[in-house]
Design an enzyme around this catalytic site. Sequence first.
Site, PDB file in Angstrom:
ATOM      1  N   CYS A 158       1.018   1.197   6.289  1.00 44.70           N
ATOM      2  CA  CYS A 158       2.419   0.840   6.421  1.00 44.70           C
ATOM      3  C   CYS A 158       3.343   1.939   5.936  1.00 44.70           C
ATOM      4  O   CYS A 158       2.970   2.777   5.113  1.00 44.70           O
ATOM      5  CB  CYS A 158       2.702  -0.446   5.659  1.00 44.70           C
ATOM      6  SG  CYS A 158       2.141  -0.436   3.947  1.00 44.70           S
TER       7      CYS A 158
ATOM      8  N   ASN B 193       7.402  -2.896   4.652  1.00 51.21           N
ATOM      9  CA  ASN B 193       6.593  -2.700   5.852  1.00 51.21           C
ATOM     10  C   ASN B 193       6.707  -3.944   6.746  1.00 51.21           C
ATOM     11  O   ASN B 193       7.288  -4.951   6.355  1.00 51.21           O
ATOM     12  CB  ASN B 193       5.137  -2.443   5.450  1.00 51.21           C
ATOM     13  CG  ASN B 193       4.515  -3.654   4.800  1.00 51.21           C
ATOM     14  OD1 ASN B 193       5.097  -4.247   3.899  1.00 51.21           O
ATOM     15  ND2 ASN B 193       3.335  -4.045   5.249  1.00 51.21           N
TER      16      ASN B 193
ATOM     17  N   CYS C 237       4.917  -6.500   7.612  1.00 49.88           N
ATOM     18  CA  CYS C 237       4.499  -7.821   7.146  1.00 49.88           C
ATOM     19  C   CYS C 237       5.098  -8.181   5.791  1.00 49.88           C
ATOM     20  O   CYS C 237       4.832  -9.260   5.263  1.00 49.88           O
ATOM     21  CB  CYS C 237       2.975  -7.911   7.095  1.00 49.88           C
ATOM     22  SG  CYS C 237       2.206  -7.823   8.734  1.00 49.88           S
TER      23      CYS C 237
ATOM     24  N   GLU D 155       4.725  -7.011   2.643  1.00 50.43           N
ATOM     25  CA  GLU D 155       4.017  -7.071   1.362  1.00 50.43           C
ATOM     26  C   GLU D 155       4.208  -5.827   0.494  1.00 50.43           C
ATOM     27  O   GLU D 155       3.839  -5.834  -0.671  1.00 50.43           O
ATOM     28  CB  GLU D 155       2.513  -7.305   1.577  1.00 50.43           C
ATOM     29  CG  GLU D 155       1.747  -6.157   2.215  1.00 50.43           C
ATOM     30  CD  GLU D 155       1.657  -6.282   3.719  1.00 50.43           C
ATOM     31  OE1 GLU D 155       0.683  -5.781   4.302  1.00 50.43           O
ATOM     32  OE2 GLU D 155       2.565  -6.892   4.317  1.00 50.43           O
TER      33      GLU D 155
ATOM     34  N   CYS E 178       1.824   3.681   2.526  1.00 55.27           N
ATOM     35  CA  CYS E 178       0.929   3.072   1.544  1.00 55.27           C
ATOM     36  C   CYS E 178      -0.355   2.605   2.216  1.00 55.27           C
ATOM     37  O   CYS E 178      -0.341   2.163   3.372  1.00 55.27           O
ATOM     38  CB  CYS E 178       1.607   1.887   0.860  1.00 55.27           C
ATOM     39  SG  CYS E 178       0.685   1.315  -0.587  1.00 55.27           S
TER      40      CYS E 178
ATOM     41  N   CYS F 257       0.294  -4.803  13.754  1.00 55.07           N
ATOM     42  CA  CYS F 257      -0.268  -4.048  12.622  1.00 55.07           C
ATOM     43  C   CYS F 257      -1.619  -4.587  12.165  1.00 55.07           C
ATOM     44  O   CYS F 257      -2.623  -4.371  12.800  1.00 55.07           O
ATOM     45  CB  CYS F 257       0.722  -3.947  11.480  1.00 55.07           C
ATOM     46  SG  CYS F 257       1.263  -5.511  10.797  1.00 55.07           S
TER      47      CYS F 257
ATOM     48  N   CYS G 209       2.121 -10.876  11.849  1.00 52.14           N
ATOM     49  CA  CYS G 209       3.203  -9.939  12.141  1.00 52.14           C
ATOM     50  C   CYS G 209       3.669 -10.066  13.591  1.00 52.14           C
ATOM     51  O   CYS G 209       4.659  -9.462  13.972  1.00 52.14           O
ATOM     52  CB  CYS G 209       2.738  -8.498  11.925  1.00 52.14           C
ATOM     53  SG  CYS G 209       2.387  -8.105  10.222  1.00 52.14           S
TER      54      CYS G 209
END
Length: 744
Positions: A216, A448, A450, A452, A461, A735, A740
């Site tokens: 992400c 990102n 989703c 998180e 990341c 993703c 998502c």
Amino acid sequence: MTNNSFSLADLYPKYVINSKGEKKKFDENSIAKVLNKETGLDFHIAEEVATDVIRKIIGLGIKEITTNYIRELVCVELTQRGMNKYRNLFARAINLENISFKLADSFIEKFKDKHPDWGPLGYITYKRTYARMIEKQNRKEDFWETVRRVVEGCYSIQKEHCIKLSLPWSDDKAQKSAQIMFQKIWDFKFSPPGRGLWMMGTEFIARHGSMSLNNCGFASTADIGLKYSKAFEFVMDALMLGVGVGFDTKGAGKIIIKKPKEGTFEFQIQDSREGWVEALKLVLEAYFLGKQVPKYNFDLIRPAGEPIRGFGGIASGPGPLRKMLEDIQSILEMRVGMPISSVDIVDIMNYIGKCVVAGNVRRSAEIALGEPTDLEFVTCKQDQEKLYSHRWASNNSVFAVKGLDYSFISDQIIVNGEPGIFWLENARSYSRMGDKPDYKDKKVAGVNPCGEQSLESFELCCLVETFPSRHDSYEEFQETLKYAYLYSKSVTLVNTHWKETNAVMLKNRRMGISQTGIIEAFVKHGRRTMLEWCDKAYNYLKGLDEQYSDWLCIPKSIKITTVKPSGTVSLLPGVPPGIHYPHSEYYIRRIRLSKNSDLINPIKKAGYYIEEDSYSPNTVVAEFPVHEKYFDRSKNDVSIWEQVANAIDYQRLWSDNQVSITVTFKKEEAKEIKRVLQFCEDKLKSVSFLPIKEHGYKQAPYEEITKERYEEMTSKIKPLLLGDTKDRAIGERFCDSDKCEIKI
């Protein structure tokens, strides 16, 4: 009669001696091939370089030559041509060949011709999505080969880092550690992300850096007046490498769309990711800076259907790129003389996402972040024509603040689940929400796709998944966390090809060690026990990070833990994704396959039902019966408040990034959403919602069935034999999770 004919080959050395001391016949064609393979240099240019190197070799007048000497001559030739980038890559390849880490063959032998404990869709998901082609053998990897590639790649990164900085390194210790990591992945105690299963240990990483190992990223448009097209370029580049990317609309109003300069110039688009991104940059700069609009030449772009050798997958041809450039130019042409709007930014980003998805690139997803008071942004998906054209390409969320009147936002969520909510101030102020605010992540700009991961602009990341329900004790789980940590931390040791990204990642070293199958773990271990595990495990990881960061001589990670929604990775062991409840105890899980797929016949032979897709003429649908082993309740049986309570507890005790949760709600619960948001605003960092509706679709991804139907379906199933499949990965549209996916 004597043959006096003479050829240039008579002047070549007769033999070449490799690094192992083996003597082989000199092959003048191998130099260009190796140069192309190890650096990605265009093959025709590689041949030119090789020709000049061979001239120098002939001038030496020797009968034998070492591969190391040939490599030195190639490096000299590249330097003389000013091709320092390729010279550095080629020199690094020499280095890696000498220092790369290898698992012991005696250890690997135990796993050959064996299978792990696959979930119901695990084997098919692995072969379809993560197994790479072994070109020389014209087959796909088996799981032991994938895990070996991943583990060796991970420990090679550590070893190269230690050697480069003259830090302590022990091959014997590393061998013991790597074997445990291999076993942990094989047993599905933890898994690298889908990105890692696909890319770790490949030559692509050595050539292009670590961007494609990361799940992400995020790019802010806030400084569009200084960086102009940079955020858009980053988003396209990252998406083309399979990274899910977030962006914001903070650049709205900060530049005036200009009329392009008179005239045009020809730009030949290179058949590469960089070439496509450069084409995007040129059209944006024409309208952002008043430059000329290029006349694009697409001749070099390979036709649709050809394999993409480095990254993997299948080429889309120039069609999606051509359409994207035309669509973006149309938007900007209509806006000449006006400030760029939030929806202009969303549309440009969505056209980029649409292009990448059409190009069959793996795991492409976007999230757009806007202001809750920007009605044009919040309602932009209500334009049905534009929604079906391109606005489906991003999930949309708003920057919420404590005390916000959530009435209007709640009304929008009730309709289709959007927008999602992101409390930026909470992400900046807190690590775990159960601890005091530490303000160490005050430069966070977004999330990102989703939701998180807190991220700064241009930050990436890597997320790693652990499966607590596949452990029998906390001690076993804690041991697993060490190896999940080692994988994720190792990814931070490799730079990307973006300087802006390196500047952020080298200081933050952000990680995302996740848990998935959390609801299953509640049933197996008990909810209270799992929350105790979370608290102990988080503190263990903080100590581990201090220890290993000191060894590697790098900063401690700014944040370490997360809860990602998971998806296909959770299908490998067959656990429910993330912190979400299962569909039901017994259900049919359907997947779609191209009619050309060579997976179809093995699936049929194994006794699974396959039929024509009711919606797509070139697709078939395969049905897999699933039984949730640790079942208590389905997503239809739990309230909106219980789902939120789970997220709050994990945000309090486990995740110092975020908890990604899509809270499902029934029609009668819709009125509660406003109150839920008011309650959560000082307890969560992000949340999204999705209404539970009777969809009425044929061949839905999930269909609840009875125990009797499940037993009837499984009684016909035989072992699934996929050893001969050669299907090239054609990618998934989103993703790392169907959570998502934008529901149109």
